[in-house]
Design an enzyme around this catalytic site. Structure first.
Site, PDB file in Angstrom:
ATOM      1  N   GLU A  33     -58.100  61.345 -32.846  1.00 33.64           N
ATOM      2  CA  GLU A  33     -58.737  60.019 -32.894  1.00 33.64           C
ATOM      3  C   GLU A  33     -57.701  58.921 -33.084  1.00 33.64           C
ATOM      4  O   GLU A  33     -56.758  59.085 -33.872  1.00 33.64           O
ATOM      5  CB  GLU A  33     -59.737  60.008 -34.057  1.00 33.64           C
ATOM      6  CG  GLU A  33     -61.016  59.294 -33.771  1.00 33.64           C
ATOM      7  CD  GLU A  33     -61.841  59.981 -32.692  1.00 33.64           C
ATOM      8  OE1 GLU A  33     -61.778  59.551 -31.524  1.00 33.64           O
ATOM      9  OE2 GLU A  33     -62.546  60.949 -33.016  1.00 33.64           O
ATOM     10  N   HIS A  34     -57.886  57.840 -32.359  1.00 34.33           N
ATOM     11  CA  HIS A  34     -56.958  56.699 -32.370  1.00 34.33           C
ATOM     12  C   HIS A  34     -55.559  57.124 -31.916  1.00 34.33           C
ATOM     13  O   HIS A  34     -54.555  56.550 -32.344  1.00 34.33           O
ATOM     14  CB  HIS A  34     -56.925  56.024 -33.752  1.00 34.33           C
ATOM     15  CG  HIS A  34     -58.201  55.268 -34.030  1.00 34.33           C
ATOM     16  ND1 HIS A  34     -58.424  53.997 -33.564  1.00 34.33           N
ATOM     17  CD2 HIS A  34     -59.341  55.634 -34.671  1.00 34.33           C
ATOM     18  CE1 HIS A  34     -59.636  53.595 -33.935  1.00 34.33           C
ATOM     19  NE2 HIS A  34     -60.224  54.583 -34.601  1.00 34.33           N
ATOM     20  N   THR A  35     -55.517  58.122 -31.101  1.00 36.96           N
ATOM     21  CA  THR A  35     -54.247  58.560 -30.506  1.00 36.96           C
ATOM     22  C   THR A  35     -54.140  58.093 -29.062  1.00 36.96           C
ATOM     23  O   THR A  35     -53.040  58.001 -28.534  1.00 36.96           O
ATOM     24  CB  THR A  35     -54.156  60.101 -30.525  1.00 36.96           C
ATOM     25  OG1 THR A  35     -55.419  60.622 -30.104  1.00 36.96           O
ATOM     26  CG2 THR A  35     -53.833  60.625 -31.905  1.00 36.96           C
ATOM     27  N   GLY A 122     -74.764  52.075 -29.613  1.00 37.99           N
ATOM     28  CA  GLY A 122     -73.933  51.658 -30.743  1.00 37.99           C
ATOM     29  C   GLY A 122     -73.568  52.811 -31.669  1.00 37.99           C
ATOM     30  O   GLY A 122     -73.108  52.595 -32.775  1.00 37.99           O
ATOM     31  N   ASP A 172     -62.507  57.553 -23.559  1.00 42.25           N
ATOM     32  CA  ASP A 172     -63.953  57.576 -23.305  1.00 42.25           C
ATOM     33  C   ASP A 172     -64.243  57.690 -21.809  1.00 42.25           C
ATOM     34  O   ASP A 172     -65.034  58.529 -21.373  1.00 42.25           O
ATOM     35  CB  ASP A 172     -64.626  56.322 -23.864  1.00 42.25           C
ATOM     36  CG  ASP A 172     -64.397  56.177 -25.362  1.00 42.25           C
ATOM     37  OD1 ASP A 172     -63.949  57.153 -25.979  1.00 42.25           O
ATOM     38  OD2 ASP A 172     -64.665  55.093 -25.894  1.00 42.25           O
ATOM     39  N   TYR A 222     -60.660  47.454 -34.695  1.00 47.28           N
ATOM     40  CA  TYR A 222     -60.035  48.309 -33.680  1.00 47.28           C
ATOM     41  C   TYR A 222     -58.776  47.636 -33.148  1.00 47.28           C
ATOM     42  O   TYR A 222     -57.689  48.223 -33.110  1.00 47.28           O
ATOM     43  CB  TYR A 222     -61.033  48.563 -32.545  1.00 47.28           C
ATOM     44  CG  TYR A 222     -60.560  49.545 -31.497  1.00 47.28           C
ATOM     45  CD1 TYR A 222     -60.788  50.907 -31.653  1.00 47.28           C
ATOM     46  CD2 TYR A 222     -59.872  49.101 -30.366  1.00 47.28           C
ATOM     47  CE1 TYR A 222     -60.353  51.804 -30.691  1.00 47.28           C
ATOM     48  CE2 TYR A 222     -59.441  49.999 -29.400  1.00 47.28           C
ATOM     49  CZ  TYR A 222     -59.688  51.347 -29.570  1.00 47.28           C
ATOM     50  OH  TYR A 222     -59.242  52.232 -28.621  1.00 47.28           O
TER      51      TYR A 222
HETATM   52  C1  GLA Z   1     -63.023  54.195 -29.115  1.00 46.78           C
HETATM   53  C2  GLA Z   1     -62.159  53.801 -27.930  1.00 46.78           C
HETATM   54  C3  GLA Z   1     -61.294  54.979 -27.469  1.00 46.78           C
HETATM   55  C4  GLA Z   1     -60.530  55.591 -28.645  1.00 46.78           C
HETATM   56  C5  GLA Z   1     -61.454  55.853 -29.834  1.00 46.78           C
HETATM   57  C6  GLA Z   1     -60.694  56.291 -31.068  1.00 46.78           C
HETATM   58  O1  GLA Z   1     -63.960  55.157 -28.744  1.00 46.78           O
HETATM   59  O2  GLA Z   1     -62.960  53.358 -26.862  1.00 46.78           O
HETATM   60  O3  GLA Z   1     -60.431  54.559 -26.451  1.00 46.78           O
HETATM   61  O4  GLA Z   1     -59.444  54.776 -29.008  1.00 46.78           O
HETATM   62  O5  GLA Z   1     -62.207  54.701 -30.163  1.00 46.78           O
HETATM   63  O6  GLA Z   1     -60.125  57.528 -30.881  1.00 46.78           O
END
Ligand code: GLA
Length: 386
Positions: A33-35, A122, A172, A222
Site C-alpha cells: 500500500e502506498h507503494t 467511497g 487501481d 493522499y
Molecule cells: C489509492 C490510489 C492508488 C494507491 C492506493 C494506496 O487507491 O488510487 O493509486 O496509491 O491508494 O496504495
C-alpha cells in the site's frame, strides 16, 4: 446485479434497447500500500463486483449520461468532451477517459449511456477506476480503438490525474483492467512488469470489511503523503542514484537514513521500503502455500501503515484490531488509500459467520458505525459482456 432489469431500465430511459453491455470490476489490494506512486510493488486482485455499462449509438450527436446509482444526468456534445463539468460530476470520469481517446485521434460520437455499479461508493474499492475502465473498453470496442488493455490502463490513470485532479498511482486502474479470475496480480509499478499469481487460499476466504467511514480528507492527505515521499527521496538521493524510493533496499536505507531532515520523513520512507519487501515475501509465501506467513505480512503491513505512514485512523484500526482478536483470522489490514474505506482479512472458511457476528458488534460498540462485510470473489478485468 440483474442484467435483464438493467436492460429494461435502459429501454425505459432511452426508448430503445441497448446494443452492447460492458463490465469492469472493483479491486482489493492484498498487500503493498502506498507503494505504487513510489515505483514499488503492489499485489491487488479484481473483484466480481463492479460497474456495468449499457450503451447504444444514437444519431443525435449527444453523449447522454445516466446512472442507476446517482441522480445527476447530463447530455454532453462530443466536441465538449475536453471540458470537465462543474460540481461533483461523476461523468467527469468517463469524460476524462473519452478525452484521452480524443487525444489519440479516436473520436466518440453520440451515445446513450447507462452505468450501474454494485461496488460500495467511497469504500476505497476503486469504483472510480472501474467507471474509467468500463468506459475505455467501450470506446475502444465501439470506435475501433484497437488499443491494448495496458494502454487503456495508463490512459485511465492519466484521466484521473489530469481531468479529475486526483494524483493517484497506477494500481487501481491496473487491477481493474488486467484482473484475472482467482489470481492476484504482482506488479512492479515503475517498470510495469507483472505476473498473475494463483490465489490458492485453501480453506480461507478473503473478507472485505467496510468501516462505513466516509473518506473525507483522503484526497488532500493522499497528496500530502505523495509530496512527503518526493521530499524523502530528494534528501536520500544525494548521489542522484535513485529514481524512486523503491530503488533503495532496507540495508542501504539503514546506512543513509540520517540524511533525512525529519523523523516524519524517516517513517514515511521506512514504510515504503519495508512494504516493498513485504510484498515480495507475501508473493513467495503464497507460491509456497504458506498462508499463515501471508497473513503475518498483512498484519505487519497494517502496523506500518498505522505507525509509520499514518493513514489508518481510529475506524480502520478498530476494525483490524477486532479482526485480529477473532478466531480463524490469519491476517487483517487496511486496504486502499486509508483514512476510512475498507479492511481486507483472511478468514478460515468455517469461521466466516463467526467473524461477522463477532467483529461487527465489537466495531460498532467502539465507533458507533455499522460495518458491512463482503466475501471477495476474485474475478476478471474489464471486458465486453454482450
Ligand atoms: C489509492 C490510489 C492508488 C494507491 C492506493 C494506496 O487507491 O488510487 O493509486 O496509491 O491508494 O496504495
Amino acid at each position: 446485479m440483474n442484467l435483464q432489469v438493467l436492460k429494461l431500465d435502459f429501454e425505459k430511459l432511452y426508448g430503445k434497447p441497448a446494443e452492447a453491455v460492458f463490465f469492469s470490476p472493483g479491486r482489493v489490494n492484498l498487500v503493498g500500500e502506498h507503494t505504487d506512486y513510489n515505483g514499488g510493488y503492489v499485489f491487488p486482485c479484481a473483484l466480481s463486483y463492479g460497474t456495468y455499462l449499457l450503451v447504444r449509438k444514437n444519431n443525435e450527436h449527444l453523449l447522454r449520461f445516466a446512472s442507476a446509482n446517482l441522480d445527476r444526468r447530463e447530455d454532453v456534445a462530443p466536441d465538449k468532451i475536453g471540458q470537465p463539468l462543474e460540481g461533483d460530476a461523476w461523468m467527469n470520469y468517463p469524460l476524462g477517459v473519452m478525452d484521452q481517446f480524443k487525444k489519440k485521434g479516436i473520436n466518440v460520437e453520440g451515445l446513450d449511456l447507462f452505468y450501474s455499479g454494485n461496488i460500495p461508493n467511497g469504500a476505497g474499492l476503486s469504483s472510480s477506476a472501474s467507471i474509467e475502465l468500463v468506459t475505455a473498453v467501450m470506446v475502444n470496442d465501439l470506435f475501433g480503438g484497437n488499443l491494448p488493455m495496458m494502454e487503456m490502463v495508463k490512459m485511465s490513470q492519466d484521466a484521473e490525474n489530469q481531468f479529475v485532479g486526483v494524483n493517484c498511482g497506477i494500481m487501481d486502474q491496473f487491477a481493474v483492467g488486467m484482473g484475472k479470475k482467482d489470481h492476484a496480480l504482482a506488479l512492479k509499478c515503475d517498470t510495469l512488469e507483472w505476473h498473475a499469481v494463483p490465489l490458492k487460499l485453501d480453506g480461507y476466504k478473503i473478507i472485505i470489511s467496510n468501516t462505513n467511514k466516509r473518506r473525507g480528507l483522503a484526497d488532500s492527505k493522499y497528496n500530502e503523503r505523495r509530496s512527503e515521499c518526493e521530499q524523502a527521496l530528494k534528501e536520500l538521493n544525494k548521489e542522484g542514484r535513485y529514481q524512486t524510493l523503491s530503488d533503495i533496499d532496507f540495508d542501504t536505507f539503514n546506512k543513509i537514513y540520517e540524511r533525512l531532515s525529519s523523523e516524519v520523513l524517516l517513517r514515511r520512507a521506512r514504510h515504503v521500503i519495508t512494504e516493498n519487501q513485504r510484498v515480495l515475501d507475501a508473493m513467495k509465501a503464497l507460491e509456497n502455500d504458506n498462508i499463515q506467513e501471508f497473513g503475518q505480512l498483512m498484519n505487519a503491513s497494517h502496523v506500518s501503515l498505522r505507525d509509520d505512514y499514518e493513514v489508518t485512523g481510529p475506524e480502520l484500526d478498530a476494525l483490524v484490531e477486532e479482526a485480529w482478536k477473532t478466531e480463524g483470522v490469519i491476517g487483517s489490514r487496511m486496504t486502499g488509500a486509508g483514512f476510512g474505506g475498507c479492511t481486507v482479512s483472511l478468514v478460515r472458511e468455517d469461521k466466516v459467520d463467526n467473524f461477522i457476528n463477532q467483529v461487527g458488534p465489537a466495531y460498532e460498540k467502539r465507533t458507533g458505525l455499522k460495518p458491512l462485510f463482503y466475501i471477495a470473489d476474485v474475478g476478471d478485468g474489464a471486458r465486453r459482456l454482450e
